[in-house]
Design an enzyme around this catalytic site. Structure first.
Site, PDB file in Angstrom:
ATOM      1  N   ASP A  67      25.286  30.626  81.108  1.00  0.00           N
ATOM      2  CA  ASP A  67      26.258  30.917  80.045  1.00  0.00           C
ATOM      3  C   ASP A  67      25.513  31.161  78.732  1.00  0.00           C
ATOM      4  OD1 ASP A  67      28.239  30.352  81.850  1.00  0.00           O
ATOM      5  OD2 ASP A  67      28.942  28.534  80.858  1.00  0.00           O
ATOM      6  N   ARG A 120      26.156  39.261  82.577  1.00  0.00           N
ATOM      7  CA  ARG A 120      27.606  39.122  82.418  1.00  0.00           C
ATOM      8  C   ARG A 120      27.945  39.408  80.966  1.00  0.00           C
ATOM      9  NH1 ARG A 120      29.135  33.311  82.487  1.00  0.00           N
ATOM     10  NH2 ARG A 120      29.176  33.405  84.749  1.00  0.00           N
TER      11      ARG A 120
HETATM   12  P1  FDA Z   1      40.809  39.082  74.601  1.00  0.00           P
HETATM   13  O1  FDA Z   1      40.560  37.811  73.898  1.00  0.00           O
HETATM   14  O2  FDA Z   1      40.999  40.326  73.823  1.00  0.00           O
HETATM   15  O3  FDA Z   1      42.015  38.864  75.581  1.00  0.00           O
HETATM   16  C1  FDA Z   1      42.598  39.917  76.332  1.00  0.00           C
HETATM   17  C2  FDA Z   1      43.892  39.392  76.931  1.00  0.00           C
HETATM   18  O4  FDA Z   1      43.590  38.399  77.911  1.00  0.00           O
HETATM   19  C3  FDA Z   1      44.773  38.658  75.918  1.00  0.00           C
HETATM   20  O5  FDA Z   1      45.642  39.569  75.292  1.00  0.00           O
HETATM   21  C4  FDA Z   1      45.507  37.675  76.793  1.00  0.00           C
HETATM   22  O6  FDA Z   1      46.574  38.306  77.467  1.00  0.00           O
HETATM   23  C5  FDA Z   1      44.477  37.306  77.811  1.00  0.00           C
HETATM   24  N1  FDA Z   1      43.719  36.095  77.429  1.00  0.00           N
HETATM   25  C6  FDA Z   1      42.449  36.041  76.974  1.00  0.00           C
HETATM   26  N2  FDA Z   1      42.078  34.758  76.759  1.00  0.00           N
HETATM   27  C7  FDA Z   1      43.149  34.008  77.081  1.00  0.00           C
HETATM   28  C8  FDA Z   1      43.396  32.617  77.070  1.00  0.00           C
HETATM   29  N3  FDA Z   1      42.467  31.744  76.703  1.00  0.00           N
HETATM   30  N4  FDA Z   1      44.609  32.191  77.465  1.00  0.00           N
HETATM   31  C9  FDA Z   1      45.569  33.055  77.871  1.00  0.00           C
HETATM   32  N5  FDA Z   1      45.387  34.386  77.907  1.00  0.00           N
HETATM   33  C10 FDA Z   1      44.212  34.857  77.507  1.00  0.00           C
HETATM   34  N6  FDA Z   1      32.076  33.183  76.188  1.00  0.00           N
HETATM   35  C11 FDA Z   1      30.883  32.819  75.658  1.00  0.00           C
HETATM   36  O7  FDA Z   1      30.730  32.826  74.437  1.00  0.00           O
HETATM   37  N7  FDA Z   1      29.852  32.446  76.487  1.00  0.00           N
HETATM   38  C12 FDA Z   1      29.961  32.477  77.843  1.00  0.00           C
HETATM   39  O8  FDA Z   1      29.010  32.153  78.545  1.00  0.00           O
HETATM   40  C13 FDA Z   1      31.198  32.897  78.408  1.00  0.00           C
HETATM   41  N8  FDA Z   1      31.368  32.967  79.757  1.00  0.00           N
HETATM   42  C14 FDA Z   1      32.484  33.569  80.267  1.00  0.00           C
HETATM   43  C15 FDA Z   1      32.560  33.855  81.625  1.00  0.00           C
HETATM   44  C16 FDA Z   1      33.646  34.563  82.135  1.00  0.00           C
HETATM   45  C17 FDA Z   1      33.708  34.895  83.598  1.00  0.00           C
HETATM   46  C18 FDA Z   1      34.687  34.987  81.252  1.00  0.00           C
HETATM   47  C19 FDA Z   1      35.861  35.781  81.771  1.00  0.00           C
HETATM   48  C20 FDA Z   1      34.638  34.667  79.922  1.00  0.00           C
HETATM   49  C21 FDA Z   1      33.551  33.947  79.409  1.00  0.00           C
HETATM   50  N9  FDA Z   1      33.466  33.653  78.049  1.00  0.00           N
HETATM   51  C22 FDA Z   1      32.256  33.244  77.542  1.00  0.00           C
HETATM   52  C23 FDA Z   1      34.665  33.748  77.166  1.00  0.00           C
HETATM   53  C24 FDA Z   1      34.728  35.101  76.441  1.00  0.00           C
HETATM   54  O9  FDA Z   1      33.726  35.170  75.462  1.00  0.00           O
HETATM   55  C25 FDA Z   1      36.091  35.302  75.756  1.00  0.00           C
HETATM   56  O10 FDA Z   1      36.256  34.320  74.778  1.00  0.00           O
HETATM   57  C26 FDA Z   1      37.287  35.286  76.687  1.00  0.00           C
HETATM   58  O11 FDA Z   1      37.004  35.925  77.891  1.00  0.00           O
HETATM   59  C27 FDA Z   1      38.497  35.974  76.032  1.00  0.00           C
HETATM   60  O12 FDA Z   1      38.211  37.314  75.755  1.00  0.00           O
HETATM   61  P2  FDA Z   1      38.771  38.556  76.599  1.00  0.00           P
HETATM   62  O13 FDA Z   1      37.626  39.432  76.939  1.00  0.00           O
HETATM   63  O14 FDA Z   1      39.538  38.093  77.744  1.00  0.00           O
HETATM   64  O15 FDA Z   1      39.622  39.414  75.595  1.00  0.00           O
END
Ligand code: FDA
Length: 310
Positions: free
Chosen positions: A132, A182
């Site tokens: 991570d 990732r």
């Molecule tokens: P965005 O925040 O724009 O969300 C898109 C849509 O997804 C939202 O409109 C909502 O519908 C839904 N959604 C997103 N988050 C949600 C929540 N918490 N609850 C409900 N709905 C939600 N970060 C980091 O800094 N270090 C890391 O090592 C990792 N590792 C990691 C692994 C994996 C497999 C994932 C999927 C994510 C991470 N993250 C992470 C977290 C990442 O940085 C980020 O904060 C989240 O994925 C939310 O961003 P989105 O890309 O989903 O987009």
């Protein structure tokens, strides 16, 4: 960054809040939306269910910033047991670790030894270890340890955060290693000198970094791309890019968190797209949970609802 997001991220670092929130049943109930349970068995059971539905999984034990070498070694032993259990149960499940769980704050060489021990065992079992990415002070040490680990164990991948200006340059510097990366947007509170403050710019950078990683040049060097987002618009744009440019299936996968955008996860599986779901478990869930709330402040209404349903 919205006031609510800033407040939730600040709250994630509050010991006072953590000690109180973890005691309340209604908070614990709302956490279960994102986490099948606190025990390794709960996580592995969820892996089994998701595998039956057609998704791969990744498990991670919550906890960060440990304060003793013994704790870091105990976390490493725990993950060794997880790797063995995954193998025994024939699960399509990988592990993801935070380097501060393996002792990064205490001693970089100790952390590397722990990481190498996990990579070695994972390699022997035909498995994979994700690293991570934590807050910005950890980016350089994390990439340093990743470089040293991948030199020996190609079955190790690292996370890059699209909200950081530096990630484009980091990606270029890693590409010669043929890495598995990732991409995520980034979950910590970072200042505008280091990270794009506007969501629109983070999204644009996410797309640009993914396109670079999915491109022929990166693939020729052996790179693999894990697209870690729940953003339906980005997913759709990247599906379009993958289809249009004929990116081979074994060089990418979508990765999402357990319990988030379940409809989108099902649609990807039904459409035959490779999907891996990251499942967190463990007792130390408070800072992680606050980061999930900060990603979507509307989630706070779920807590309020579970409070009423008490
Ligand atoms: P965005 O925040 O724009 O969300 C898109 C849509 O997804 C939202 O409109 C909502 O519908 C839904 N959604 C997103 N988050 C949600 C929540 N918490 N609850 C409900 N709905 C939600 N970060 C980091 O800094 N270090 C890391 O090592 C990792 N590792 C990691 C692994 C994996 C497999 C994932 C999927 C994510 C991470 N993250 C992470 C977290 C990442 O940085 C980020 O904060 C989240 O994925 C939310 O961003 P989105 O890309 O989903 O987009």
């Amino acid at each position: 960054m919205s006031v609510m997001r800033r407040a939730l991220l600040a709250g994630s670092q509050s010991v006072w809040l953590r000690e109180r929130a973890m005691r309340y049943g209604f908070v614990r109930r709302s956490v279960s939306r994102f986490m099948p349970g606190e025990r390794m068995d709960d996580a592995l059971e969820a892996c089994r269910r998701l595998q039956a539905e057609g998704a791969g999984t990744i498990v991670t034990r919550l906890g960060e910033n440990l304060t003793s070498a013994a704790e870091a070694e105990s976390v490493t032993d725990h993950y060794r047991e997880v790797l063995q259990r995954i193998d025994d149960s024939k699960l399509n499940t990988q592990i993801s670790v935070k380097l501060t769980q393996l002792g990064l704050d205490l001693d970089r060489e100790l952390c590397l030894r722990n990481l190498m021990a996990l990579a070695e065992q994972a390699s022997r079992l035909g498995n994979f270890v994700w690293i991570d990415m934590e807050a910005t002070p950890y980016v350089d040490p994390t990439l340093d340890l990743f470089r040293r680990a991948i030199d020996r164990w190609p079955n190790v991948g690292v996370c890059l955060q699209a909200y950081l200006y530096r990630s484009a340059a980091d990606l270029e510097s890693l590409l010669p290693l043929g890495p598995a990366i990732r991409l995520v947007k980034g979950a910590y509170m970072e200042p505008p000198e280091l990270a794009y403050p506007r969501k629109r710019d983070v999204d644009a950078n996410f797309y640009a970094l993914s396109a670079r990683l999915l491109g022929e040049d990166a693939r020729r060097r052996g790179a693999r791309c894990a697209i870690g987002t729940h953003d339906p618009r980005l997913v759709e744009r990247l599906q379009d890019l993958i289809t249009r440019t004929g990116v081979p299936r074994e060089t990418f996968e979508f990765e999402m968190l357990y319990g988030i955008q379940r409809g989108l996860q099902s649609r990807l599986i039904r459409g035959g797209w490779p999907l891996r779901v990251l499942i967190s478990y463990g007792e130390y869930w408070f800072p992680w949970y606050m980061r999930r709330l900060a990603e979507r402040p509307a989630n706070v209404t779920f807590i309020l609802r579970s409070m009423v349903a008490r």
